[in-house]
Design a protein around this motif. Structure first.
Motif, PDB file in Angstrom:
ATOM      1  N   ASP A  66     -20.965   1.161 -12.997  1.00 47.36           N
ATOM      2  CA  ASP A  66     -20.532  -0.160 -12.802  1.00 47.36           C
ATOM      3  C   ASP A  66     -19.231  -0.399 -13.189  1.00 47.36           C
ATOM      4  O   ASP A  66     -18.367  -1.205 -12.710  1.00 47.36           O
ATOM      5  CB  ASP A  66     -21.499  -1.060 -13.615  1.00 47.36           C
ATOM      6  CG  ASP A  66     -21.572  -2.463 -13.246  1.00 47.36           C
ATOM      7  OD1 ASP A  66     -20.804  -2.938 -12.219  1.00 47.36           O
ATOM      8  OD2 ASP A  66     -21.764  -3.248 -14.173  1.00 47.36           O
ATOM      9  N   THR A  68     -16.892   1.714 -13.347  1.00 50.61           N
ATOM     10  CA  THR A  68     -15.893   2.553 -12.396  1.00 50.61           C
ATOM     11  C   THR A  68     -15.812   1.626 -11.401  1.00 50.61           C
ATOM     12  O   THR A  68     -14.577   1.458 -10.692  1.00 50.61           O
ATOM     13  CB  THR A  68     -16.269   3.846 -12.142  1.00 50.61           C
ATOM     14  OG1 THR A  68     -16.685   4.529 -13.360  1.00 50.61           O
ATOM     15  CG2 THR A  68     -15.536   4.522 -11.225  1.00 50.61           C
ATOM     16  N   GLN A  69     -16.957   1.176 -10.727  1.00 50.04           N
ATOM     17  CA  GLN A  69     -16.652   0.186  -9.357  1.00 50.04           C
ATOM     18  C   GLN A  69     -15.852  -1.089  -9.669  1.00 50.04           C
ATOM     19  O   GLN A  69     -14.952  -1.457  -9.115  1.00 50.04           O
ATOM     20  CB  GLN A  69     -18.170  -0.184  -9.031  1.00 50.04           C
ATOM     21  CG  GLN A  69     -18.858   0.968  -8.419  1.00 50.04           C
ATOM     22  CD  GLN A  69     -20.221   0.457  -7.996  1.00 50.04           C
ATOM     23  OE1 GLN A  69     -20.706  -0.471  -8.658  1.00 50.04           O
ATOM     24  NE2 GLN A  69     -20.974   1.411  -7.476  1.00 50.04           N
ATOM     25  N   ARG A  70     -16.042  -1.719 -10.967  1.00 46.58           N
ATOM     26  CA  ARG A  70     -15.013  -3.070 -11.224  1.00 46.58           C
ATOM     27  C   ARG A  70     -13.778  -2.524 -11.443  1.00 46.58           C
ATOM     28  O   ARG A  70     -12.995  -3.211 -10.967  1.00 46.58           O
ATOM     29  CB  ARG A  70     -15.763  -3.442 -12.540  1.00 46.58           C
ATOM     30  CG  ARG A  70     -17.373  -4.141 -12.358  1.00 46.58           C
ATOM     31  CD  ARG A  70     -17.743  -4.642 -13.785  1.00 46.58           C
ATOM     32  NE  ARG A  70     -18.822  -5.294 -13.379  1.00 46.58           N
ATOM     33  CZ  ARG A  70     -19.482  -6.008 -14.426  1.00 46.58           C
ATOM     34  NH1 ARG A  70     -18.879  -6.715 -15.507  1.00 46.58           N
ATOM     35  NH2 ARG A  70     -20.759  -6.455 -14.317  1.00 46.58           N
ATOM     36  N   SER A  72     -12.297  -0.061 -10.139  1.00 45.33           N
ATOM     37  CA  SER A  72     -11.691   0.087  -8.922  1.00 45.33           C
ATOM     38  C   SER A  72     -11.482  -1.055  -7.813  1.00 45.33           C
ATOM     39  O   SER A  72     -10.195  -1.194  -7.480  1.00 45.33           O
ATOM     40  CB  SER A  72     -12.538   1.370  -8.181  1.00 45.33           C
ATOM     41  OG  SER A  72     -12.080   1.499  -6.677  1.00 45.33           O
ATOM     42  N   TYR A  73     -12.373  -2.137  -8.105  1.00 43.76           N
ATOM     43  CA  TYR A  73     -11.939  -3.053  -7.086  1.00 43.76           C
ATOM     44  C   TYR A  73     -11.203  -4.057  -7.894  1.00 43.76           C
ATOM     45  O   TYR A  73     -10.021  -4.532  -7.256  1.00 43.76           O
ATOM     46  CB  TYR A  73     -13.509  -3.832  -6.915  1.00 43.76           C
ATOM     47  CG  TYR A  73     -13.466  -5.221  -6.425  1.00 43.76           C
ATOM     48  CD1 TYR A  73     -13.308  -5.193  -4.996  1.00 43.76           C
ATOM     49  CD2 TYR A  73     -13.564  -6.284  -7.119  1.00 43.76           C
ATOM     50  CE1 TYR A  73     -13.059  -6.515  -4.400  1.00 43.76           C
ATOM     51  CE2 TYR A  73     -13.165  -7.666  -6.608  1.00 43.76           C
ATOM     52  CZ  TYR A  73     -13.040  -7.856  -5.188  1.00 43.76           C
ATOM     53  OH  TYR A  73     -13.187  -8.835  -4.508  1.00 43.76           O
ATOM     54  N   THR A 176     -17.528  -7.520  -9.790  1.00 45.84           N
ATOM     55  CA  THR A 176     -16.754  -7.839  -8.297  1.00 45.84           C
ATOM     56  C   THR A 176     -17.255  -8.706  -7.521  1.00 45.84           C
ATOM     57  O   THR A 176     -18.433  -9.539  -7.715  1.00 45.84           O
ATOM     58  CB  THR A 176     -17.093  -6.391  -7.640  1.00 45.84           C
ATOM     59  OG1 THR A 176     -18.321  -6.226  -7.322  1.00 45.84           O
ATOM     60  CG2 THR A 176     -16.657  -5.015  -8.305  1.00 45.84           C
ATOM     61  N   SER A 180     -16.582  -7.585  -1.681  1.00 42.25           N
ATOM     62  CA  SER A 180     -16.676  -5.845  -2.013  1.00 42.25           C
ATOM     63  C   SER A 180     -17.993  -5.569  -1.848  1.00 42.25           C
ATOM     64  O   SER A 180     -18.210  -4.510  -1.272  1.00 42.25           O
ATOM     65  CB  SER A 180     -16.388  -5.677  -3.406  1.00 42.25           C
ATOM     66  OG  SER A 180     -17.283  -6.043  -4.494  1.00 42.25           O
ATOM     67  N   GLU A 181     -19.052  -6.395  -1.897  1.00 45.03           N
ATOM     68  CA  GLU A 181     -20.618  -6.002  -1.654  1.00 45.03           C
ATOM     69  C   GLU A 181     -20.496  -5.815   0.046  1.00 45.03           C
ATOM     70  O   GLU A 181     -21.447  -5.198   0.497  1.00 45.03           O
ATOM     71  CB  GLU A 181     -21.596  -7.315  -2.253  1.00 45.03           C
ATOM     72  CG  GLU A 181     -21.384  -7.311  -3.628  1.00 45.03           C
ATOM     73  CD  GLU A 181     -22.236  -8.211  -4.345  1.00 45.03           C
ATOM     74  OE1 GLU A 181     -22.837  -9.227  -3.649  1.00 45.03           O
ATOM     75  OE2 GLU A 181     -21.984  -8.502  -5.611  1.00 45.03           O
ATOM     76  N   ALA A 184     -19.130  -2.636   1.089  1.00 46.39           N
ATOM     77  CA  ALA A 184     -19.962  -1.536   0.499  1.00 46.39           C
ATOM     78  C   ALA A 184     -21.193  -1.520   1.849  1.00 46.39           C
ATOM     79  O   ALA A 184     -21.490  -0.521   2.126  1.00 46.39           O
ATOM     80  CB  ALA A 184     -20.462  -1.724  -0.705  1.00 46.39           C
TER      81      ALA A 184
END
Length: 189
Positions: A66, A68-70, A72-73, A176, A180-181, A184
């Protein structure tokens, strides 16, 4: 009320005539165009404060995936806002450290002066003849103690550390966005 104050009161408080500021700076036209292009490219992507400080989206990340995703975004989505944070910390550091501000101004003016001299003609000061290499060497010899006195190294580390804590902390704790959702979900289809 005079007409001058009436016209200035109708102008927004946050409005700054950037063209007048850019023309007043003692820099070349090509560097001025580079700054203008940076302003147009980077600052055009500024996100509004309501989105940047959205308290409903701040939450504790569930794990490293989570985070890493945050990161990155948010680092790409709020890149311009983060650049402004770093610039704000840099300006704060210069305002609170007079010696560092003096040293930087001295270096800029000294380098500008030496750069504008003709390269093959020596500089004559009273009876002394000084070459351009000697002027650069003298500028370095004077600047090193000034940088040490002004604690330039610790200022750089402070700016890097404070920027990293603020930017990475914000990016890790801000969930995010909805867009972004959707991206994905579109990649999975």
């Amino acid at each position: 009320m005079s007409s001058a104050s009436a016209s200035s009161s109708s102008m927004p408080a946050a409005y700054i005539n950037t063209e007048a500021v850019m023309n007043a700076l003692p820099i070349s036209a090509e560097r001025r165009s580079l700054l203008t292009r940076l302003k147009n490219d980077r600052l055009a992507n500024l996100r509004p404060p309501s989105e940047f400080f959205d308290r409903d989206r701040f939450s504790k990340p569930s794990g490293m995936v989570d985070i890493t995703q945050r990161l990155s975004y948010n680092l790409t989505h709020f890149q311009s806002n983060y650049i402004l944070i770093v610039l704000g910390l840099l300006i704060y550091c210069l305002i609170t450290n007079f010696w560092l501000l003096f040293t930087i101004i001295f270096l800029i003016l000294g380098l500008n002066f030496v750069r504008k001299l003709p390269p093959n003609e020596p500089f004559v000061f009273q009876q002394f003849v000084i070459t351009q290499k000697q002027l650069y060497t003298g500028l370095i010899i004077i600047s090193v103690p000034l940088l040490w006195i002004s604690s330039a190294g610790s200022a750089v580390f402070w700016i890097v550390g404070a920027s990293a804590v603020l930017v990475l902390g914000h990016a890790a704790f801000l969930a995010t966005g909805v867009d972004s959702e959707f991206a994905a979900a579109a990649n999975q289809v």
